[in-house]
Each structure stands twice: as C-alpha cells, then as structure tokens.
Motif scaffolding. Structure first.
Motif, PDB file in Angstrom:
ATOM      1  N   LEU A 255       0.847  -1.200   0.000  1.00  0.00           N
ATOM      2  CA  LEU A 255       0.000   0.000   0.000  1.00  0.00           C
ATOM      3  C   LEU A 255       0.881   1.250   0.000  1.00  0.00           C
ATOM      4  CD1 LEU A 255      -2.742  -0.732   2.714  1.00  0.00           C
ATOM      5  CD2 LEU A 255      -3.169  -0.167   0.316  1.00  0.00           C
ATOM      6  N   GLY A 256       0.730   2.098  -1.016  1.00  0.00           N
ATOM      7  CA  GLY A 256       1.583   3.284  -1.096  1.00  0.00           C
ATOM      8  C   GLY A 256       2.992   2.869  -1.464  1.00  0.00           C
ATOM      9  N   CYS A 257       3.108   2.146  -2.572  1.00  0.00           N
ATOM     10  CA  CYS A 257       4.394   1.507  -2.915  1.00  0.00           C
ATOM     11  C   CYS A 257       5.451   2.508  -3.370  1.00  0.00           C
ATOM     12  CB  CYS A 257       4.188   0.448  -3.978  1.00  0.00           C
ATOM     13  SG  CYS A 257       3.618   1.102  -5.568  1.00  0.00           S
ATOM     14  N   GLY A 258       5.035   3.735  -3.741  1.00  0.00           N
ATOM     15  CA  GLY A 258       6.002   4.754  -4.153  1.00  0.00           C
ATOM     16  C   GLY A 258       6.776   4.319  -5.384  1.00  0.00           C
ATOM     17  N   LYS A 259       8.105   4.463  -5.326  1.00  0.00           N
ATOM     18  CA  LYS A 259       8.932   4.105  -6.500  1.00  0.00           C
ATOM     19  C   LYS A 259       9.014   2.599  -6.708  1.00  0.00           C
ATOM     20  CE  LYS A 259      11.885   8.181  -6.297  1.00  0.00           C
ATOM     21  NZ  LYS A 259      13.244   8.651  -5.975  1.00  0.00           N
TER      22      LYS A 259
ATOM     23  N   LEU B 171       4.456   0.549   4.323  1.00  0.00           N
ATOM     24  CA  LEU B 171       5.851   0.845   4.640  1.00  0.00           C
ATOM     25  C   LEU B 171       6.148   2.320   4.421  1.00  0.00           C
ATOM     26  CD1 LEU B 171       7.265  -2.386   2.960  1.00  0.00           C
ATOM     27  CD2 LEU B 171       6.591  -2.034   5.339  1.00  0.00           C
ATOM     28  N   CYS B 172       6.575   2.946   5.485  1.00  0.00           N
ATOM     29  CA  CYS B 172       6.899   4.378   5.468  1.00  0.00           C
ATOM     30  C   CYS B 172       5.749   5.238   4.924  1.00  0.00           C
ATOM     31  CB  CYS B 172       8.184   4.642   4.697  1.00  0.00           C
ATOM     32  SG  CYS B 172       9.609   3.736   5.324  1.00  0.00           S
ATOM     33  N   PRO B 173       4.534   5.042   5.427  1.00  0.00           N
ATOM     34  CA  PRO B 173       3.451   5.948   5.004  1.00  0.00           C
ATOM     35  C   PRO B 173       3.749   7.356   5.504  1.00  0.00           C
ATOM     36  CG  PRO B 173       2.741   4.637   6.887  1.00  0.00           C
ATOM     37  CD  PRO B 173       4.098   4.114   6.485  1.00  0.00           C
TER      38      PRO B 173
HETATM   39  C1  LIG Z   1       6.580   8.343   2.128  1.00  0.00           C
HETATM   40  S1  LIG Z   1       6.154   7.564   0.625  1.00  0.00           S
HETATM   41  C2  LIG Z   1       6.648   5.867   0.901  1.00  0.00           C
HETATM   42  C3  LIG Z   1       6.740   5.090  -0.354  1.00  0.00           C
HETATM   43  C4  LIG Z   1       7.235   3.657  -0.200  1.00  0.00           C
HETATM   44  N1  LIG Z   1       6.336   2.847   0.595  1.00  0.00           N
HETATM   45  C5  LIG Z   1       8.608   3.656   0.400  1.00  0.00           C
HETATM   46  O1  LIG Z   1       8.736   3.332   1.601  1.00  0.00           O
HETATM   47  O2  LIG Z   1       9.568   3.985  -0.315  1.00  0.00           O
HETATM   48  C6  LIG Z   1       4.391   7.444   0.779  1.00  0.00           C
HETATM   49  C7  LIG Z   1       3.712   6.988  -0.496  1.00  0.00           C
HETATM   50  O3  LIG Z   1       2.323   6.860  -0.238  1.00  0.00           O
HETATM   51  C8  LIG Z   1       1.616   7.425  -1.311  1.00  0.00           C
HETATM   52  N2  LIG Z   1       0.313   7.880  -0.789  1.00  0.00           N
HETATM   53  C9  LIG Z   1       0.078   8.912   0.039  1.00  0.00           C
HETATM   54  N3  LIG Z   1      -1.229   8.998   0.317  1.00  0.00           N
HETATM   55  C10 LIG Z   1      -1.827   7.978  -0.349  1.00  0.00           C
HETATM   56  C11 LIG Z   1      -3.178   7.536  -0.479  1.00  0.00           C
HETATM   57  N4  LIG Z   1      -4.167   8.152   0.150  1.00  0.00           N
HETATM   58  N5  LIG Z   1      -3.430   6.467  -1.248  1.00  0.00           N
HETATM   59  C12 LIG Z   1      -2.421   5.826  -1.907  1.00  0.00           C
HETATM   60  N6  LIG Z   1      -1.127   6.189  -1.817  1.00  0.00           N
HETATM   61  C13 LIG Z   1      -0.845   7.256  -1.064  1.00  0.00           C
HETATM   62  C14 LIG Z   1       2.477   8.553  -1.819  1.00  0.00           C
HETATM   63  O4  LIG Z   1       2.160   8.872  -3.153  1.00  0.00           O
HETATM   64  C15 LIG Z   1       3.862   7.977  -1.644  1.00  0.00           C
HETATM   65  O5  LIG Z   1       4.296   7.289  -2.804  1.00  0.00           O
END
Ligand SMILES: C[S@@+](CC[C@H](N)C(=O)[O-])C[C@H]1O[C@@H](n2cnc3c(N)ncnc32)[C@H](O)[C@@H]1O
Length: 204
Positions: A35-39, A106-108
């Motif tokens: 969830l929120g996988c980022g890169k 992870l790291c939200p």
């Molecule tokens: C801090 S980054 C962490 C990314 C990845 N998990 C990591 O640890 O490298 C948070 C991620 O959550 C995504 N994000 C934030 N709010 C979100 C939402 N409501 N639904 C889905 N993704 C979300 C952001 O776009 C971002 O890519």
C-alpha cells in the motif's frame, strides 16, 4: 481472466469490484499488497523473490507507477500488478473481502505536525478495513522512520485483539527494503518494522 494477465500492468481503478476480480483472477495464488508503494523497489523485489505470487503495488502518484511499470517490464517481472488507487478506498471496498495474504504499509506519510495529524492513514477505522481484505491468518506488515507514529500504531493495535504480534510473519523478507527506508538509513535513522497476524476468531 486474471490468471491470464502476463507482465506488469498499470490499472486505474474506477471503484468497481470487477476490475479487481479481473486482476486477481480465480487462482489460489498467494496475494501480497504494498500500500503506497512509491517508487516500488520493495514491491519489485518481492515480486522477483516470489514469482509464483501475485504482488499488488498501489499508489496515487501516477508518474511513479508508470516509471515502476516500465522498470518491471524491462526486468521481465511478470507477477506485479500496479493499482492507481487511494489506500483507504482500496481496503474499504475496491478489494474483495479476505483476498490478500500479506499487506505491507511501509513508510506511510507520517504527517508530523500536530495540525496535519488528522491526515494520517493509520487509525482504528483504517486497520478494521485492512482486516476486511486480509485472509484469516494473513499478515499486516508496517514500518516507519517516525517513532511517534510508530508508538501511535502500537497503542491502536493493542486494542484490536484480532491482530496478534508475529515477527515471524516477515522473517522471509528481512533483506528487502523500500526506497524511503534506504534513504532514512543512509541518513542514520532507524526504520523499525512490525508484523501482526490477523486471527479474526480471537476478536473480542
Ligand atoms: C513516504 S512515501 C513511501 C513510499 C514507499 N512505501 C517507500 O517506503 O519507499 C508514501 C507513499 O504513499 C503514497 N500515498 C500517500 N497517500 C496515499 C493515499 N491516500 N493512497 C495511496 N497512496 C498514497 C504517496 O504517493 C507515496 O508514494
């Protein structure tokens, strides 16, 4: 059918179950959700480690997902499906109930300022929705560099009896790290991980 999907693809969710059913298919593959996988370094690593599993990576940032899609295709990773979706919608109604074996959060975004705390994802409500999509015996895996957020998780999860601490639930992926985690570690910050097993029958 979902089991005929080959190669990494990006899906823009419209909020209907049938989109997800197409992706999940009717196989009994193990399904993991980042969830929120980022890169996507973690999701990609997980997919490469377990080619027989279906790995779902979700995020709202379309550009990141497109880059990740191209990278996975270049590497020939065939079991990663990317969902452009809101985390809360995904667990609240877009995924079928009891469809995921392991959820990674992870790291939200920690939203450290007091006035922004309302935006934090991890609440009792959110975790109850995560419980909806987890299969009985499934694992919830969480990590953050922000220790006050980490402490808040512990307080919330203490009250949810269906989630039992289970460090063994992530022992197979200790060597996989997220992009943010790698960044924080480079800067000397610790990124603790926790894992909980979802045992619905023990819910009080
Ligand atoms: C801090 S980054 C962490 C990314 C990845 N998990 C990591 O640890 O490298 C948070 C991620 O959550 C995504 N994000 C934030 N709010 C979100 C939402 N409501 N639904 C889905 N993704 C979300 C952001 O776009 C971002 O890519």
């Amino acid at each position: 059918m979902g089991h005929l999907l080959r190669g990494t693809m990006l899906h823009l969710l419209t909020g209907t179950y049938c989109v997800i059913d197409t992706i999940l298919g009717d196989t009994d593959r193990t399904v993991e959700l980042d969830l929120g996988c980022g890169k996507g370094t973690f999701a990609l690593g997980l997919a490469a480690l377990y080619p027989e599993r279906l790995i779902l990576g979700s995020d709202v940032m379309l550009g990141r997902l497109r880059r990740l899609e191209r990278k996975a295709q270049r590497l020939g990773v065939g079991n990663l499906q990317l969902l452009r979706a809101n985390n809360l919608d995904l667990v609240a109604y877009q995924l079928p109930p009891a469809s995921v074996h392991r959820v990674h959060l992870l790291c939200p975004d920690p939203w450290p300022k007091a006035r922004h705390r309302i935006k934090r994802l991890v609440t009792t409500d959110f975790l109850c929705r995560v419980a909806r999509v987890l299969r009985p015996g499934g694992i919830l895996h969480m990590a953050t560099d922000h220790l006050p957020y980490f402490d808040a998780w512990a307080r919330i999860l203490q009250r949810l009896e269906a989630f039992r601490p289970d460090p063994g639930g992530i022992s197979d992926i200790r060597d996989l790290h997220t992009d943010f985690e790698l960044l924080w570690r480079e800067n000397g910050r610790s990124v603790p991980h926790v894992a909980f097993r979802f045992e619905p029958r023990s819910a009080g």
